[in-house]
Design a protein around this motif. Structure first.
Motif, PDB file in Angstrom:
ATOM      1  N   ARG A 111    -101.487  18.533   0.921  1.00 42.66           N
ATOM      2  CA  ARG A 111    -101.420  18.576  -0.544  1.00 42.66           C
ATOM      3  C   ARG A 111    -100.864  19.938  -0.967  1.00 42.66           C
ATOM      4  O   ARG A 111    -101.410  20.988  -0.620  1.00 42.66           O
ATOM      5  N   VAL A 122     -98.534  15.179  -0.501  1.00 45.09           N
ATOM      6  CA  VAL A 122     -98.836  14.915  -1.907  1.00 45.09           C
ATOM      7  C   VAL A 122     -98.457  16.145  -2.713  1.00 45.09           C
ATOM      8  O   VAL A 122     -98.897  17.262  -2.410  1.00 45.09           O
ATOM      9  N   THR A 161     -98.373  17.970  -6.555  1.00 47.24           N
ATOM     10  CA  THR A 161     -98.976  17.892  -7.875  1.00 47.24           C
ATOM     11  C   THR A 161     -98.965  19.264  -8.525  1.00 47.24           C
ATOM     12  O   THR A 161     -98.443  20.232  -7.968  1.00 47.24           O
ATOM     13  N   ARG A 193     -98.174  13.194  -7.550  1.00 49.37           N
ATOM     14  CA  ARG A 193     -99.361  12.971  -8.389  1.00 49.37           C
ATOM     15  C   ARG A 193     -99.069  13.640  -9.739  1.00 49.37           C
ATOM     16  O   ARG A 193     -99.182  14.847  -9.878  1.00 49.37           O
ATOM     17  N   TYR A 232     -97.261   8.294  -8.820  1.00 49.57           N
ATOM     18  CA  TYR A 232     -98.404   7.806  -9.591  1.00 49.57           C
ATOM     19  C   TYR A 232     -98.683   8.802 -10.704  1.00 49.57           C
ATOM     20  O   TYR A 232     -98.814  10.003 -10.460  1.00 49.57           O
ATOM     21  N   THR A 266     -99.872  22.093  -4.313  1.00 45.67           N
ATOM     22  CA  THR A 266    -100.130  22.132  -5.751  1.00 45.67           C
ATOM     23  C   THR A 266     -99.457  23.341  -6.374  1.00 45.67           C
ATOM     24  O   THR A 266     -99.727  24.483  -5.999  1.00 45.67           O
ATOM     25  N   GLU A 281    -106.749   6.442  -6.595  1.00 40.66           N
ATOM     26  CA  GLU A 281    -105.581   5.651  -6.195  1.00 40.66           C
ATOM     27  C   GLU A 281    -104.740   6.413  -5.176  1.00 40.66           C
ATOM     28  O   GLU A 281    -104.322   5.859  -4.153  1.00 40.66           O
ATOM     29  N   ILE A 282    -104.481   7.678  -5.464  1.00 42.81           N
ATOM     30  CA  ILE A 282    -103.642   8.474  -4.562  1.00 42.81           C
ATOM     31  C   ILE A 282    -104.335   8.700  -3.230  1.00 42.81           C
ATOM     32  O   ILE A 282    -103.701   8.638  -2.166  1.00 42.81           O
ATOM     33  N   ASP A 283    -105.630   8.937  -3.249  1.00 43.30           N
ATOM     34  CA  ASP A 283    -106.367   9.109  -1.994  1.00 43.30           C
ATOM     35  C   ASP A 283    -106.259   7.864  -1.120  1.00 43.30           C
ATOM     36  O   ASP A 283    -106.070   7.957   0.105  1.00 43.30           O
ATOM     37  N   ASN A 326    -100.092  14.535 -12.967  1.00 37.02           N
ATOM     38  CA  ASN A 326    -101.328  14.695 -13.725  1.00 37.02           C
ATOM     39  C   ASN A 326    -101.093  15.041 -15.182  1.00 37.02           C
ATOM     40  O   ASN A 326    -102.008  14.963 -16.011  1.00 37.02           O
ATOM     41  N   LEU A 347    -106.674   8.288 -11.266  1.00 35.93           N
ATOM     42  CA  LEU A 347    -105.493   8.771 -10.553  1.00 35.93           C
ATOM     43  C   LEU A 347    -105.817   9.231  -9.141  1.00 35.93           C
ATOM     44  O   LEU A 347    -105.150   8.845  -8.178  1.00 35.93           O
ATOM     45  N   ASP A 348    -106.830  10.067  -8.990  1.00 34.94           N
ATOM     46  CA  ASP A 348    -107.118  10.632  -7.669  1.00 34.94           C
ATOM     47  C   ASP A 348    -107.569   9.580  -6.672  1.00 34.94           C
ATOM     48  O   ASP A 348    -107.172   9.616  -5.498  1.00 34.94           O
TER      49      ASP A 348
END
Length: 268
Positions: free
Chosen positions: A15, A52, A54, A103, A123, A17, A191-193, A105, A188-189
């Motif tokens: 991930r 991922v 974000t 992701r 997403y 970020t 679903e992504i997980d 957000n 959201l989280d």
């Protein structure tokens, strides 16, 4: 290292970020370079199976931090340097053998939208939106957006986003096929997980070849688009209209671009 990219790795999921919350995650050159390098190198580590991307806080990424580049001066502000950095992130995402999930957000604007669209699966929270505001400050879309938006939802909608700078809410982007799915922020989280876990447990080589085949079929024009955008944006970044656009934005007034007719006065 820019110290503006948070890195977390767990169960095969890397991930990344963007964390420049004071600037609504507007991305400076150091952060773009770091993000591109991290994505490009991820596949060399067998334990990483999916990426991922974000943003921290309320935004995904609100575009390139051109003010930071200008303040840095020298080569950092050179149009070619800015474009090479932005294009490097996009190429790293598209060329990575690993599946890349965006992701979204919060708002994704400018090159932030391009980063989103380069991902394989996107997403977005239903409160998020995509925005290509380039022409409002005398620039053109970059980061491959001129190819990726049209490839996903057609020329007419791409022209509306790019020429008019029309904001596209996440639910509309999903309905138009520009992103994978829009869902309530609270979901959201989870679903992504779930999606990331499924990809991490999947057959790595089969996923790699599938991604490459889809990109070859749908993004054949991406490299040409990146080259055209670099050439055009390099011209526009040193133009009087861009100076006027930035000045107008910073002083919170409508821009007065060269040769444009005077605005129509409101009737008394």
């Amino acid at each position: 290292m820019s110290e503006s990219v948070l890195i977390q790795e767990e169960h095969g999921v890397l991930r990344l970020t963007i964390d420049r919350q004071a600037r609504m995650n507007a991305i400076d050159l150091a952060t773009m370079d770091e993000l591109g390098e991290l994505i490009a190198a991820a596949h060399t580590r067998p334990e990483v199976r999916v990426i991922v991307l974000t943003g921290a806080g309320k935004a995904f990424c609100t575009g390139a931090d051109l003010a930071a580049a200008a303040a840095a001066g020298g080569n950092e502000a050179a149009p070619e340097r800015i474009m090479d950095s932005a294009n490097g992130v996009i190429r790293a995402i598209v060329d990575s053998p690993l599946p890349v999930i965006a992701r979204v957000n919060g708002p994704a604007a400018g090159v932030g939208t391009s980063i989103v669209l380069a991902a394989d699966l996107i997403y977005a929270a239903d409160t998020a939106y995509l925005l290509l505001p380039f022409t409002s400050i005398g620039l053109m879309p970059d980061g491959g957006a001129t190819a990726m938006v049209a490839a996903a939802m057609g020329r007419a909608r791409a022209a509306e986003m790019a020429l008019l700078g029309a904001r596209l809410p996440a639910p509309e982007a999903a309905a138009a096929g520009l992103i994978t799915r829009s869902l309530p922020a609270a979901e959201l989280d989870a679903e992504i997980d779930a999606v990331a876990a499924k990809l991490a447990a999947g057959p790595r080589r089969a996923l790699e070849l599938t991604k490459a085949a889809i990109n070859a079929a749908t993004l054949a024009e991406l490299d040409a688009a990146l080259d055209r955008e670099k050439k055009g944006q390099s011209e526009l970044l040193v133009s009087p209209d861009f100076l006027e656009g930035m000045t107008a934005m910073l002083t919170r007034r409508p821009p007065r671009f060269a040769g444009a007719p005077a605005p129509i006065a409101d009737p008394a």
